[in-house]
Motif scaffolding. Structure first.
Motif, PDB file in Angstrom:
ATOM      1  N   VAL A  55      -6.948   5.400  11.313  1.00  0.00           N
ATOM      2  CA  VAL A  55      -7.684   5.245  10.064  1.00  0.00           C
ATOM      3  C   VAL A  55      -8.848   4.297  10.336  1.00  0.00           C
ATOM      4  CG1 VAL A  55      -7.556   4.471   7.669  1.00  0.00           C
ATOM      5  CG2 VAL A  55      -5.588   5.599   8.725  1.00  0.00           C
TER       6      VAL A  55
ATOM      7  N   HIS B 137       0.802  -1.232   0.000  1.00  0.00           N
ATOM      8  CA  HIS B 137       0.000   0.000   0.000  1.00  0.00           C
ATOM      9  C   HIS B 137       0.829   1.275   0.000  1.00  0.00           C
ATOM     10  CE1 HIS B 137      -3.074  -2.905   1.179  1.00  0.00           C
ATOM     11  NE2 HIS B 137      -3.935  -2.037   0.698  1.00  0.00           N
TER      12      HIS B 137
ATOM     13  N   ASP C 270     -11.334   3.627   5.560  1.00  0.00           N
ATOM     14  CA  ASP C 270     -10.149   4.295   5.043  1.00  0.00           C
ATOM     15  C   ASP C 270     -10.226   5.815   5.122  1.00  0.00           C
ATOM     16  OD1 ASP C 270      -7.532   4.045   4.150  1.00  0.00           O
ATOM     17  OD2 ASP C 270      -8.098   4.342   2.065  1.00  0.00           O
ATOM     18  N   THR C 271     -10.798   6.321   6.219  1.00  0.00           N
ATOM     19  CA  THR C 271     -10.811   7.766   6.455  1.00  0.00           C
ATOM     20  C   THR C 271     -10.071   8.053   7.759  1.00  0.00           C
ATOM     21  OG1 THR C 271     -12.934   7.640   7.606  1.00  0.00           O
ATOM     22  CG2 THR C 271     -12.994   8.114   5.250  1.00  0.00           C
TER      23      THR C 271
ATOM     24  N   ARG D 104      -2.117   6.894   9.801  1.00  0.00           N
ATOM     25  CA  ARG D 104      -1.500   7.658   8.705  1.00  0.00           C
ATOM     26  C   ARG D 104      -1.133   9.042   9.231  1.00  0.00           C
ATOM     27  NH1 ARG D 104      -2.137   5.132   3.749  1.00  0.00           N
ATOM     28  NH2 ARG D 104      -3.904   3.732   3.614  1.00  0.00           N
TER      29      ARG D 104
END
Length: 166
Positions: free
Chosen positions: A113, A76, A117-118, A145
């Motif tokens: 996260v 990723h 995926d936010t 992240r």
């Protein structure tokens, strides 16, 4: 791998080490994006945790987590290198695989996260690492992240180290 990893057992007699924060062992290992990096990082994690006194089941669980995290980060991220970070304290073991190179003078702002995926921004204090703020809040790997796109897949497990010999 161009050189062997550096494992730093902390000397309780030295100023600024284990005597104050219970820190026992730390490891940082960089690896390339090669397919065998996943296996290498898992094996290194197993060796470090076993040498640190972790139980066999815990060491294997964390080793498996290192392999899974390494695979995720490699697939990723486009970063040329990934890092395995292990920190063993008297009451917890933290393991992380990241594409962050660690060269910034300040620690990165790691943001959780969600499953969708936010980035989850609610309830975070500036400068607080969500993994360290509540290390036992979730059992399993946690994805974080930075605002500039670096990623970290990490796990924090509680344990009780064996008492030091007299």
């Amino acid at each position: 791998m161009t050189r062997l990893p550096r494992i730093a057992p902390q000397d309780p007699e030295s100023p600024g080490t284990a005597g104050r924060d219970g820190h026992m062992t730390a490891l940082a290992l960089e690896a390339g994006r090669a397919g065998d990096s996943v296996d290498v990082l898992g094996e290194v994690a197993l060796a470090v945790l076993t040498a640190s006194g972790a139980s066999r089941p815990l060491a294997h669980r964390m080793s498996d987590a290192a392999s899974v995290a390494a695979h995720y980060v490699i697939t990723h991220s486009s970063a040329p290198r990934i890092r395995l970070l292990i920190s063993v304290h008297e009451e917890r073991i933290t393991l992380a695989v990241t594409d962050y190179d660690g060269k910034s003078p300040r620690p990165p702002a790691w943001l959780p996260v969600s499953r969708h995926d936010t980035l989850e921004l609610a309830g975070l204090c500036p400068g607080v690492d969500p993994l360290q703020a509540s290390p036992d809040a979730a059992d399993g790997l946690q994805l974080h992240r930075t605002p500039d796109g670096h990623m970290r897949l990490a796990l924090c497990a509680t344990w009780r180290s064996a008492p030091a010999p007299p």
